[in-house]
Structure formats: structure tokens, C-alpha cells
Motif scaffolding. Structure first.
Motif, PDB file in Angstrom:
ATOM      1  N   GLU A 151       0.821  -1.212   0.000  1.00 19.42           N
ATOM      2  CA  GLU A 151       0.000   0.000   0.000  1.00 19.42           C
ATOM      3  C   GLU A 151       0.851   1.257   0.000  1.00 19.42           C
ATOM      4  OE1 GLU A 151       0.658  -1.098   4.311  1.00 19.42           O
ATOM      5  OE2 GLU A 151       0.251  -2.131   2.421  1.00 19.42           O
ATOM      6  N   ARG A 152       2.058   1.180   0.617  1.00 22.39           N
ATOM      7  CA  ARG A 152       2.948   2.346   0.622  1.00 22.39           C
ATOM      8  C   ARG A 152       3.636   2.506  -0.740  1.00 22.39           C
ATOM      9  NH1 ARG A 152       1.403   5.960   3.189  1.00 22.39           N
ATOM     10  NH2 ARG A 152       3.466   6.927   3.218  1.00 22.39           N
ATOM     11  N   VAL A 153       3.943   1.404  -1.367  1.00 23.24           N
ATOM     12  CA  VAL A 153       4.499   1.472  -2.726  1.00 23.24           C
ATOM     13  C   VAL A 153       3.482   2.107  -3.663  1.00 23.24           C
ATOM     14  CG1 VAL A 153       5.262   0.099  -4.706  1.00 23.24           C
ATOM     15  CG2 VAL A 153       6.052  -0.489  -2.400  1.00 23.24           C
ATOM     16  N   ARG A 154       2.236   1.694  -3.525  1.00 25.45           N
ATOM     17  CA  ARG A 154       1.172   2.252  -4.363  1.00 25.45           C
ATOM     18  C   ARG A 154       1.000   3.750  -4.092  1.00 25.45           C
ATOM     19  NH1 ARG A 154      -2.025  -1.389  -3.446  1.00 25.45           N
ATOM     20  NH2 ARG A 154      -3.127  -0.519  -1.635  1.00 25.45           N
ATOM     21  N   ALA A 155       1.028   4.135  -2.816  1.00 31.98           N
ATOM     22  CA  ALA A 155       0.889   5.555  -2.464  1.00 31.98           C
ATOM     23  C   ALA A 155       2.040   6.377  -3.027  1.00 31.98           C
ATOM     24  CB  ALA A 155       0.826   5.708  -0.950  1.00 31.98           C
ATOM     25  N   ALA A 156       3.252   5.826  -3.004  1.00 28.50           N
ATOM     26  CA  ALA A 156       4.410   6.544  -3.543  1.00 28.50           C
ATOM     27  C   ALA A 156       4.249   6.776  -5.044  1.00 28.50           C
ATOM     28  CB  ALA A 156       5.683   5.757  -3.264  1.00 28.50           C
ATOM     29  N   ARG A 157       3.804   5.751  -5.739  1.00 30.75           N
ATOM     30  CA  ARG A 157       3.638   5.878  -7.193  1.00 30.75           C
ATOM     31  C   ARG A 157       2.502   6.832  -7.545  1.00 30.75           C
ATOM     32  NH1 ARG A 157       4.795  -0.583  -8.073  1.00 30.75           N
ATOM     33  NH2 ARG A 157       7.046  -0.369  -8.472  1.00 30.75           N
ATOM     34  N   GLU A 158       1.431   6.791  -6.761  1.00 27.73           N
ATOM     35  CA  GLU A 158       0.320   7.718  -6.990  1.00 27.73           C
ATOM     36  C   GLU A 158       0.737   9.164  -6.754  1.00 27.73           C
ATOM     37  OE1 GLU A 158      -2.725   6.265  -4.444  1.00 27.73           O
ATOM     38  OE2 GLU A 158      -3.358   4.657  -5.822  1.00 27.73           O
ATOM     39  N   ALA A 159       1.719   9.354  -5.858  1.00 24.76           N
ATOM     40  CA  ALA A 159       2.219  10.705  -5.578  1.00 24.76           C
ATOM     41  C   ALA A 159       3.187  11.203  -6.649  1.00 24.76           C
ATOM     42  CB  ALA A 159       2.909  10.729  -4.217  1.00 24.76           C
ATOM     43  N   GLY A 160       3.601  10.310  -7.564  1.00 31.90           N
ATOM     44  CA  GLY A 160       4.479  10.723  -8.657  1.00 31.90           C
ATOM     45  C   GLY A 160       5.898  10.238  -8.550  1.00 31.90           C
ATOM     46  N   ALA A 161       6.230   9.521  -7.467  1.00 36.05           N
ATOM     47  CA  ALA A 161       7.584   8.994  -7.317  1.00 36.05           C
ATOM     48  C   ALA A 161       7.728   7.707  -8.116  1.00 36.05           C
ATOM     49  CB  ALA A 161       7.900   8.744  -5.851  1.00 36.05           C
ATOM     50  N   GLU A 162       8.948   7.400  -8.524  1.00 34.12           N
ATOM     51  CA  GLU A 162       9.233   6.120  -9.154  1.00 34.12           C
ATOM     52  C   GLU A 162       9.876   5.213  -8.117  1.00 34.12           C
ATOM     53  OE1 GLU A 162      11.703   4.073 -12.879  1.00 34.12           O
ATOM     54  OE2 GLU A 162      11.819   6.236 -12.543  1.00 34.12           O
ATOM     55  N   VAL A 163       9.345   4.016  -7.947  1.00 43.66           N
ATOM     56  CA  VAL A 163       9.842   3.075  -6.944  1.00 43.66           C
ATOM     57  C   VAL A 163      10.717   2.033  -7.627  1.00 43.66           C
ATOM     58  CG1 VAL A 163       9.218   1.383  -5.185  1.00 43.66           C
ATOM     59  CG2 VAL A 163       7.788   3.421  -5.525  1.00 43.66           C
ATOM     60  N   LEU A 164      11.948   1.887  -7.139  1.00 45.19           N
ATOM     61  CA  LEU A 164      12.891   0.906  -7.654  1.00 45.19           C
ATOM     62  C   LEU A 164      13.117  -0.164  -6.592  1.00 45.19           C
ATOM     63  CD1 LEU A 164      15.627   3.232  -9.219  1.00 45.19           C
ATOM     64  CD2 LEU A 164      13.539   2.360 -10.283  1.00 45.19           C
ATOM     65  N   ILE A 165      13.033  -1.415  -6.973  1.00 47.57           N
ATOM     66  CA  ILE A 165      13.277  -2.518  -6.056  1.00 47.57           C
ATOM     67  C   ILE A 165      14.765  -2.860  -6.100  1.00 47.57           C
ATOM     68  CG2 ILE A 165      12.696  -4.882  -5.452  1.00 47.57           C
ATOM     69  CD1 ILE A 165      10.424  -2.815  -5.120  1.00 47.57           C
ATOM     70  N   ALA A 166      15.403  -2.787  -4.919  1.00 46.28           N
ATOM     71  CA  ALA A 166      16.855  -3.021  -4.850  1.00 46.28           C
ATOM     72  C   ALA A 166      17.185  -3.910  -3.652  1.00 46.28           C
ATOM     73  CB  ALA A 166      17.597  -1.700  -4.762  1.00 46.28           C
ATOM     74  N   GLY A 167      16.364  -4.923  -3.441  1.00 45.67           N
ATOM     75  CA  GLY A 167      16.599  -5.846  -2.340  1.00 45.67           C
ATOM     76  C   GLY A 167      15.522  -6.906  -2.332  1.00 45.67           C
ATOM     77  N   ASP A 168      15.868  -8.096  -1.845  1.00 41.36           N
ATOM     78  CA  ASP A 168      14.915  -9.200  -1.847  1.00 41.36           C
ATOM     79  C   ASP A 168      13.969  -9.157  -0.652  1.00 41.36           C
ATOM     80  OD1 ASP A 168      15.982 -10.250  -4.197  1.00 41.36           O
ATOM     81  OD2 ASP A 168      17.499 -11.396  -3.097  1.00 41.36           O
ATOM     82  N   GLY A 169      14.400  -8.560   0.459  1.00 43.37           N
ATOM     83  CA  GLY A 169      13.559  -8.450   1.641  1.00 43.37           C
ATOM     84  C   GLY A 169      12.893  -7.098   1.697  1.00 43.37           C
ATOM     85  N   ALA A 170      12.681  -6.609   2.930  1.00 36.34           N
ATOM     86  CA  ALA A 170      12.074  -5.283   3.084  1.00 36.34           C
ATOM     87  C   ALA A 170      13.088  -4.173   2.839  1.00 36.34           C
ATOM     88  CB  ALA A 170      11.482  -5.153   4.488  1.00 36.34           C
ATOM     89  N   GLY A 171      14.353  -4.455   3.171  1.00 37.64           N
ATOM     90  CA  GLY A 171      15.380  -3.426   3.061  1.00 37.64           C
ATOM     91  C   GLY A 171      16.065  -3.401   1.708  1.00 37.64           C
ATOM     92  N   VAL A 172      16.994  -2.462   1.595  1.00 35.80           N
ATOM     93  CA  VAL A 172      17.729  -2.231   0.343  1.00 35.80           C
ATOM     94  C   VAL A 172      19.128  -2.817   0.446  1.00 35.80           C
ATOM     95  CG1 VAL A 172      18.762  -0.424  -1.090  1.00 35.80           C
ATOM     96  CG2 VAL A 172      16.408  -0.189  -0.297  1.00 35.80           C
ATOM     97  N   ASP A 173      19.539  -3.521  -0.580  1.00 30.92           N
ATOM     98  CA  ASP A 173      20.914  -3.991  -0.688  1.00 30.92           C
ATOM     99  C   ASP A 173      21.755  -2.860  -1.292  1.00 30.92           C
ATOM    100  OD1 ASP A 173      23.072  -5.225  -2.709  1.00 30.92           O
ATOM    101  OD2 ASP A 173      22.830  -6.573  -1.000  1.00 30.92           O
ATOM    102  N   PRO A 174      22.768  -2.372  -0.583  1.00 32.18           N
ATOM    103  CA  PRO A 174      23.514  -1.200  -1.073  1.00 32.18           C
ATOM    104  C   PRO A 174      24.102  -1.378  -2.470  1.00 32.18           C
ATOM    105  CG  PRO A 174      24.051  -1.627   1.224  1.00 32.18           C
ATOM    106  CD  PRO A 174      23.237  -2.789   0.753  1.00 32.18           C
ATOM    107  N   ALA A 175      24.686  -2.536  -2.733  1.00 32.11           N
ATOM    108  CA  ALA A 175      25.286  -2.752  -4.055  1.00 32.11           C
ATOM    109  C   ALA A 175      24.222  -2.753  -5.141  1.00 32.11           C
ATOM    110  CB  ALA A 175      26.066  -4.070  -4.069  1.00 32.11           C
ATOM    111  N   ARG A 176      23.062  -3.338  -4.862  1.00 36.80           N
ATOM    112  CA  ARG A 176      21.979  -3.338  -5.850  1.00 36.80           C
ATOM    113  C   ARG A 176      21.421  -1.935  -6.059  1.00 36.80           C
ATOM    114  NH1 ARG A 176      17.815  -8.256  -4.922  1.00 36.80           N
ATOM    115  NH2 ARG A 176      16.709  -7.024  -6.512  1.00 36.80           N
TER     116      ARG A 176
END
Length: 257
Positions: A151-176
Motif C-alpha cells: 500500500e505504501r508502494v502504491r501511495a508513492a507511485r500515486e504521488a508521482g515517485a518512481e519506486v525501484l526494487i533493490a533488495g529481496d527483503g524489506a530493506g535495500v541492498d547497497p550494491a543493488r
């Protein structure tokens, strides 16, 4: 007083002494990204003499006018500014703006008028009504993990942001995260923290350069250092690239060995 301390790898304009401030062109030359098509991640941070990376939760009390000129210069050279969600909240981040002083330099480098802001967040607990999301000159990016709340990903996109997935879990992998930005042509990368994000980049071995302002201040207390999180098994080694001094502030630049 304005001077340059004697270290190696100096350009001619850096060795000139004088009582004036450095021009933005001089600073842009001094802090230019390495030539070539490779990805380069640099961090820009400020620290007190006793190791505090902030005071009362913000970095501004440790800063100076020249520090802010360098801050602006580093932004003016970057393709993308990578920042943690907590820093966005604490520092009241706004969209990066186009600056006439860097317009010709950016155009010659094939860059857009202003750097992209990329916010790193696992929860996406952000106020999407803020100007950073509602009215940026260039689209704001959010880096998150595959398990981020839908729901937060959807809200971000509706607000005009582009969401990039850079991790397999909830967090971000720095190298990715670094790779995902580079795939979009954003190879001149700048992170402004906060400490937890910088610590993650250090631990992942992807930080190429640290631009550190050493503020002639003492804060005591229990403020965070410039980098936090788990320690690395072997300390990462960096070599000094340049040191500028003005009014007791040291503006240092270190590159990973």
C-alpha cells in the motif's frame, strides 16, 4: 584565513593562497568526478572534532558558509543524491534545484538541469504530500526492497515517485541500489547520509570517496557518528586526495584504496 594544506594530488588552482572565497568554478574543478563511464559513489558529511555527525538531530549546527558552498557544488556535479528516509524527515529535504552556475557544466556532461533525489526506505513511511514528492523538477526515486508494504508502494507511485526494487527483503541492498541507479544512467552518485545509510554503503564496500568537513566544534553528548550500524570485519582504508582549510574548518576528500 583561506589556504590549502600540503597534501598530494593537487591541481594548480588549489595551491593558490588568498583571502577570498573559492569560486564555484574552482570548487567544481576541485571536486570533479573521475573521468570515464564508471560508477562513482561519494559521500558528503560533516563531523565535529569529537566525532559527532549532528547536533540536536541535525547537521546544520556543525556547518559553515563554505561548507554549504561545497555542499551545493557536490550537488551541482551529481547525477543523483541518495539519502535515507530518516534524514529526509529530520532535515526537511526538498527537491534539488537547477542552478545557473552549473548549467553549462551539466549540459556538457549530458546531465539534466538538476540531480535526481533517491530516497532509501524499507517502510516507505514518508509524507508524499511534501514538495520532494509533489513538485520536484525531476522525478524523485524511492529505493526499497521487494517486501516493502504494497500500500505504501502504491501511495508513492500515486504521488508521482518512481519506486525501484533493490533488495529481496524489506530493506535495500547497497550494491543493488548503486547498480539500479547506474542502469538509469545515474553514475555520478552522491550520498548525504544519514549515518545508518552511510554505514551500509561502507559495510558493502561500495563507497568510493568521502568528502568530510571537520568542524572546529565540540559537542560532547551522545550524538551519532557520521557512519553507524554494524562494524566491518576489516576497516576500509582510504587515502587523502585533498584538504582545504578556511576559518578552522577542514574540507577533506578521501578515496578508497
Amino acid at each position: 584565513m583561506r589556504r590549502l594544506l600540503p597534501v598530494t594530488d593537487m591541481t594548480a588552482h588549489e595551491t593558490e593562497a588568498g583571502g577570498r572565497d573559492w569560486s564555484l568554478d574552482e570548487l567544481a574543478d576541485a571536486y570533479a568526478y573521475p573521468a570515464g563511464d564508471g560508477v562513482w559513489l561519494r559521500a558528503n558529511m560533516v563531523s565535529s572534532l569529537d566525532g559527532a555527525g549532528q547536533h540536536d538531530g541535525r547537521s546544520q549546527p556543525l556547518s559553515s558558509d563554505t561548507d554549504m558552498r561545497i555542499f551545493g557544488t557536490l550537488r551541482g556535479l551529481a547525477d543523483v543524491i541518495v539519502v535515507g528516509a530518516e534524514t529526509v524527515r529530520l532535515e526537511g529535504y526538498r527537491p534539488a534545484r537547477a542552478r545557473e552556475a552549473f548549467a553549462a557544466r551539466r549540459a556538457a556532461a549530458g546531465q539534466g538541469p538538476a540531480p535526481v533525489i533517491a530516497v532509501v526506505s524499507a517502510s516507505l513511511a514518508l509524507d508524499f504530500s511534501l514538495p520532494l514528492f509533489s513538485g520536484p523538477l525531476v522525478q524523485t526515486l524511492i529505493l526499497t526492497g521487494a517486501a516493502a508494504p504494497a500500500e505504501r508502494v502504491r501511495a508513492a507511485r500515486e504521488a508521482g515517485a518512481e519506486v525501484l526494487i533493490a533488495g529481496d527483503g524489506a530493506g535495500v541492498d547497497p550494491a543493488r541500489a548503486v547498480a539500479a541507479l547506474a542502469e538509469r544512467g545515474l553514475r555520478r552518485q552522491l550520498t548525504e547520509g544519514g549515518p545508518r545509510l552511510l554505514g551500509q554503503f561502507v559495510a558493502a564496500g561500495v563507497l568510493d570517496e568521502l568528502c568530510l568537513t571537520v568542524s572546529p566544534t565540540m559537542t560532547a553528548g551522545d550524538a551519532q557518528r557520521i557512519a553507524g550500524g554494524p562494524s566491518v570485519a576489516v576497516p576500509a582504508r582510504f587515502a587523502v586526495a585533498s584538504v582545504l582549510e578556511q576559518d578552522g574548518f577542514l574540507f577533506t576528500r578521501y578515496r578508497r584504496i
